[in-house]
Scaffold this motif. Structure first.
Motif, PDB file in Angstrom:
ATOM      1  N   ALA A  50      -8.517  18.923 -30.846  1.00 23.21           N
ATOM      2  CA  ALA A  50      -8.726  19.051 -29.189  1.00 23.21           C
ATOM      3  C   ALA A  50     -10.160  18.597 -28.980  1.00 23.21           C
ATOM      4  CB  ALA A  50      -8.532  20.417 -28.460  1.00 23.21           C
ATOM      5  N   GLU A  51     -11.168  18.556 -29.628  1.00 24.18           N
ATOM      6  CA  GLU A  51     -12.490  17.871 -28.975  1.00 24.18           C
ATOM      7  C   GLU A  51     -12.840  16.045 -29.944  1.00 24.18           C
ATOM      8  OE1 GLU A  51     -17.679  18.696 -30.913  1.00 24.18           O
ATOM      9  OE2 GLU A  51     -15.690  20.177 -30.610  1.00 24.18           O
ATOM     10  N   ASN A  52     -11.922  16.128 -31.019  1.00 25.18           N
ATOM     11  CA  ASN A  52     -12.511  14.336 -31.574  1.00 25.18           C
ATOM     12  C   ASN A  52     -11.175  13.730 -30.405  1.00 25.18           C
ATOM     13  OD1 ASN A  52     -13.735  15.390 -32.429  1.00 25.18           O
ATOM     14  ND2 ASN A  52     -12.978  15.520 -34.130  1.00 25.18           N
ATOM     15  N   LEU A  53     -10.143  14.857 -29.567  1.00 21.02           N
ATOM     16  CA  LEU A  53      -8.895  14.222 -29.146  1.00 21.02           C
ATOM     17  C   LEU A  53      -9.759  13.635 -27.929  1.00 21.02           C
ATOM     18  CD1 LEU A  53      -5.580  15.647 -29.955  1.00 21.02           C
ATOM     19  CD2 LEU A  53      -6.085  13.224 -30.350  1.00 21.02           C
ATOM     20  N   ALA A  54     -10.008  14.324 -26.826  1.00 18.31           N
ATOM     21  CA  ALA A  54     -10.702  14.176 -25.915  1.00 18.31           C
ATOM     22  C   ALA A  54     -12.197  12.881 -25.720  1.00 18.31           C
ATOM     23  CB  ALA A  54     -11.045  15.495 -25.467  1.00 18.31           C
ATOM     24  N   ILE A  59      -6.343  12.741 -23.128  1.00 21.76           N
ATOM     25  CA  ILE A  59      -6.391  14.399 -22.177  1.00 21.76           C
ATOM     26  C   ILE A  59      -5.289  14.997 -22.698  1.00 21.76           C
ATOM     27  CG2 ILE A  59      -5.877  14.555 -20.204  1.00 21.76           C
ATOM     28  CD1 ILE A  59      -5.472  11.863 -19.077  1.00 21.76           C
ATOM     29  N   VAL A  60      -6.062  16.313 -23.134  1.00 20.53           N
ATOM     30  CA  VAL A  60      -6.038  17.324 -23.880  1.00 20.53           C
ATOM     31  C   VAL A  60      -4.898  18.301 -23.289  1.00 20.53           C
ATOM     32  CG1 VAL A  60      -6.431  18.906 -25.732  1.00 20.53           C
ATOM     33  CG2 VAL A  60      -7.261  16.785 -25.793  1.00 20.53           C
ATOM     34  N   VAL A 201      -5.189  -2.760 -24.109  1.00 18.49           N
ATOM     35  CA  VAL A 201      -5.362  -4.143 -24.724  1.00 18.49           C
ATOM     36  C   VAL A 201      -4.230  -4.435 -25.467  1.00 18.49           C
ATOM     37  CG1 VAL A 201      -6.414  -5.769 -25.954  1.00 18.49           C
ATOM     38  CG2 VAL A 201      -7.634  -4.417 -23.940  1.00 18.49           C
ATOM     39  N   HIS A 202      -4.022  -3.909 -26.352  1.00 25.18           N
ATOM     40  CA  HIS A 202      -2.660  -3.869 -27.153  1.00 25.18           C
ATOM     41  C   HIS A 202      -2.486  -2.295 -27.349  1.00 25.18           C
ATOM     42  CE1 HIS A 202      -6.410  -2.351 -29.474  1.00 25.18           C
ATOM     43  NE2 HIS A 202      -5.651  -1.967 -30.287  1.00 25.18           N
ATOM     44  N   GLY A 203      -1.664  -1.704 -26.645  1.00 28.46           N
ATOM     45  CA  GLY A 203      -1.005   0.398 -26.352  1.00 28.46           C
ATOM     46  C   GLY A 203      -1.418   0.068 -24.956  1.00 28.46           C
ATOM     47  N   PRO A 204      -0.492   1.907 -24.983  1.00 28.12           N
ATOM     48  CA  PRO A 204      -1.102   2.599 -23.809  1.00 28.12           C
ATOM     49  C   PRO A 204      -2.847   2.798 -23.285  1.00 28.12           C
ATOM     50  CG  PRO A 204       0.782   3.705 -25.241  1.00 28.12           C
ATOM     51  CD  PRO A 204      -0.205   2.154 -25.909  1.00 28.12           C
ATOM     52  N   ARG A 205      -2.830   2.628 -22.283  1.00 33.78           N
ATOM     53  CA  ARG A 205      -3.817   2.392 -21.099  1.00 33.78           C
ATOM     54  C   ARG A 205      -4.149   4.346 -20.916  1.00 33.78           C
ATOM     55  NH1 ARG A 205      -3.122  -0.397 -17.531  1.00 33.78           N
ATOM     56  NH2 ARG A 205      -4.318  -2.615 -18.442  1.00 33.78           N
ATOM     57  N   THR A 206      -3.099   5.272 -20.678  1.00 35.09           N
ATOM     58  CA  THR A 206      -3.583   6.746 -20.783  1.00 35.09           C
ATOM     59  C   THR A 206      -2.449   7.372 -22.037  1.00 35.09           C
ATOM     60  OG1 THR A 206      -3.529   6.361 -18.539  1.00 35.09           O
ATOM     61  CG2 THR A 206      -2.949   8.255 -19.217  1.00 35.09           C
ATOM     62  N   LEU A 207      -3.648   8.583 -22.820  1.00 35.87           N
ATOM     63  CA  LEU A 207      -2.664   8.970 -23.728  1.00 35.87           C
ATOM     64  C   LEU A 207      -3.065   9.597 -23.410  1.00 35.87           C
ATOM     65  CD1 LEU A 207      -1.368   9.051 -26.679  1.00 35.87           C
ATOM     66  CD2 LEU A 207      -4.009   9.243 -27.889  1.00 35.87           C
ATOM     67  N   VAL A 209      -1.991  13.909 -24.820  1.00 36.02           N
ATOM     68  CA  VAL A 209      -1.756  15.089 -26.159  1.00 36.02           C
ATOM     69  C   VAL A 209      -1.505  16.054 -25.549  1.00 36.02           C
ATOM     70  CG1 VAL A 209      -2.421  15.612 -28.471  1.00 36.02           C
ATOM     71  CG2 VAL A 209      -2.833  13.848 -27.178  1.00 36.02           C
ATOM     72  N   VAL A 210      -0.206  16.582 -26.211  1.00 39.63           N
ATOM     73  CA  VAL A 210      -0.474  18.039 -25.777  1.00 39.63           C
ATOM     74  C   VAL A 210       0.144  19.314 -26.836  1.00 39.63           C
ATOM     75  CG1 VAL A 210       1.760  19.760 -24.304  1.00 39.63           C
ATOM     76  CG2 VAL A 210       1.331  17.677 -24.069  1.00 39.63           C
ATOM     77  N   LEU A 211      -0.547  20.112 -27.234  1.00 37.76           N
ATOM     78  CA  LEU A 211      -0.913  21.024 -28.164  1.00 37.76           C
ATOM     79  C   LEU A 211      -0.507  22.410 -27.850  1.00 37.76           C
ATOM     80  CD1 LEU A 211      -5.070  20.928 -29.282  1.00 37.76           C
ATOM     81  CD2 LEU A 211      -2.793  19.065 -29.713  1.00 37.76           C
ATOM     82  N   VAL A 212       1.098  22.020 -28.733  1.00 38.14           N
ATOM     83  CA  VAL A 212       2.002  23.784 -28.276  1.00 38.14           C
ATOM     84  C   VAL A 212       1.570  24.286 -29.031  1.00 38.14           C
ATOM     85  CG1 VAL A 212       4.642  23.793 -27.875  1.00 38.14           C
ATOM     86  CG2 VAL A 212       3.646  21.788 -27.254  1.00 38.14           C
ATOM     87  N   THR A 213       2.388  24.965 -29.131  1.00 36.37           N
ATOM     88  CA  THR A 213       1.752  26.657 -30.139  1.00 36.37           C
ATOM     89  C   THR A 213       3.454  27.283 -29.862  1.00 36.37           C
ATOM     90  OG1 THR A 213       0.792  27.861 -28.232  1.00 36.37           O
ATOM     91  CG2 THR A 213      -0.428  27.169 -30.332  1.00 36.37           C
ATOM     92  N   ALA A 214       3.855  28.281 -30.535  1.00 31.17           N
ATOM     93  CA  ALA A 214       5.324  29.273 -30.488  1.00 31.17           C
ATOM     94  C   ALA A 214       4.207  29.677 -29.228  1.00 31.17           C
ATOM     95  CB  ALA A 214       5.770  29.414 -32.033  1.00 31.17           C
ATOM     96  N   SER A 215       6.004  30.383 -29.010  1.00 30.18           N
ATOM     97  CA  SER A 215       6.198  31.466 -27.638  1.00 30.18           C
ATOM     98  C   SER A 215       5.770  32.508 -28.068  1.00 30.18           C
ATOM     99  CB  SER A 215       7.090  30.929 -26.322  1.00 30.18           C
ATOM    100  OG  SER A 215       6.969  29.954 -26.078  1.00 30.18           O
ATOM    101  N   GLU A 216       5.322  33.483 -28.030  1.00 32.87           N
ATOM    102  CA  GLU A 216       5.658  35.393 -28.732  1.00 32.87           C
ATOM    103  C   GLU A 216       7.187  35.497 -27.617  1.00 32.87           C
ATOM    104  OE1 GLU A 216       2.299  37.189 -27.019  1.00 32.87           O
ATOM    105  OE2 GLU A 216       0.395  35.951 -28.286  1.00 32.87           O
ATOM    106  N   ASP A 217       7.665  36.112 -28.753  1.00 28.62           N
ATOM    107  CA  ASP A 217       8.894  36.508 -29.001  1.00 28.62           C
ATOM    108  C   ASP A 217       8.581  37.803 -27.466  1.00 28.62           C
ATOM    109  OD1 ASP A 217      10.190  34.836 -29.811  1.00 28.62           O
ATOM    110  OD2 ASP A 217      10.193  36.135 -31.680  1.00 28.62           O
TER     111      ASP A 217
END
Length: 217
Positions: A50-54, A59-60, A201-207, A209-217
């Motif tokens: 998450a830190e390196n993506l930001a 946008i995380v 320039v050669h791809g999306p201007r805005t990236l 990222v959604v970090l998804v964990t499994a929902s608890e039952d």
């Protein structure tokens, strides 16, 4: 003679004097580098991702599977998206609550048609914490490479922790080299000689990222 035959012929001539008992390249080059650094635990590895993506100006977001559809709908609304491109294998529940019209990926779509799409949503093959890199491999939930290079807004979903690894060597062990791999470290950007950064320039201007964990039952 085709270009392929011409090139292969030159390669064969260049290798003509190589002895058959020469050590194969993959054995001749020592690879004693570390496979990962620091021995981080699962939670620490996800935090590093998450830190390196930001740091690369992605946008995380974080959520669980139950809240994913709502997060995606919120991102599309915040971006003002009036159309969203979806790969053929994208889980239906990811878009369950959004009313944004969907554009289905088609091999017949031109670059101009894709450029008119506001957003694209994909999954990923793997995410690398140490480099803040997302890797796509063209699987059904990711679609063709061009759909993530032309639209201006890319939403990428990463399943945590199963799709997160610490390092590039660990990622390479899990990726199929025969697939069309796209390595993404932040939104598309370049800098000129004066280090003025230009995004999109050669791809999306805005990236996003959604970090998804499994929902608890």
């Amino acid at each position: 003679m085709s270009s392929r035959e011409l090139i292969l012929g030159r390669v064969r001539r260049a290798l003509a004097d190589v002895q058959q008992d020469d050590t194969p390249y993959e054995q001749a080059v020592p690879r004693s580098y570390l496979r990962e650094h620091g021995g981080l635990g699962v939670e620490e590895t996800v935090e590093l991702l998450a830190e390196n993506l930001a740091d690369y100006r992605a946008i995380v977001h974080r959520t669980d599977t139950a809240g994913l559809a709502g997060v995606i709908a919120g991102m599309l609304a915040a971006h003002g998206s009036e159309s969203v491109l979806v790969p053929p294998g994208l889980p239906e529940e990811w878009l369950g609550v959004t009313e944004v019209p969907r554009v289905h990926d088609s091999a017949a779509s031109t670059a101009h048609e894709l450029d008119r799409v506001d957003s694209v949503i994909t999954g990923c093959a793997i995410a690398i914490a140490e480099t803040g890199t997302i890797v796509l491999d063209g699987s059904p939930d990711q679609g063709r490479r061009r759909i993530t290079l032309v639209p201006d807004h890319h939403i990428c979903v990463v399943r945590v922790p199963e799709q997160v690894v610490s390092s590039v060597p660990q990622a390479l062990e899990r990726l199929d080299p025969t697939r069309p791999l796209t390595w993404i470290s932040g939104p598309s950007a370049t800098s000129d000689i004066e280090l003025d950064r230009v995004e999109g320039v050669h791809g999306p201007r805005t990236l996003e990222v959604v970090l998804v964990t499994a929902s608890e039952d």
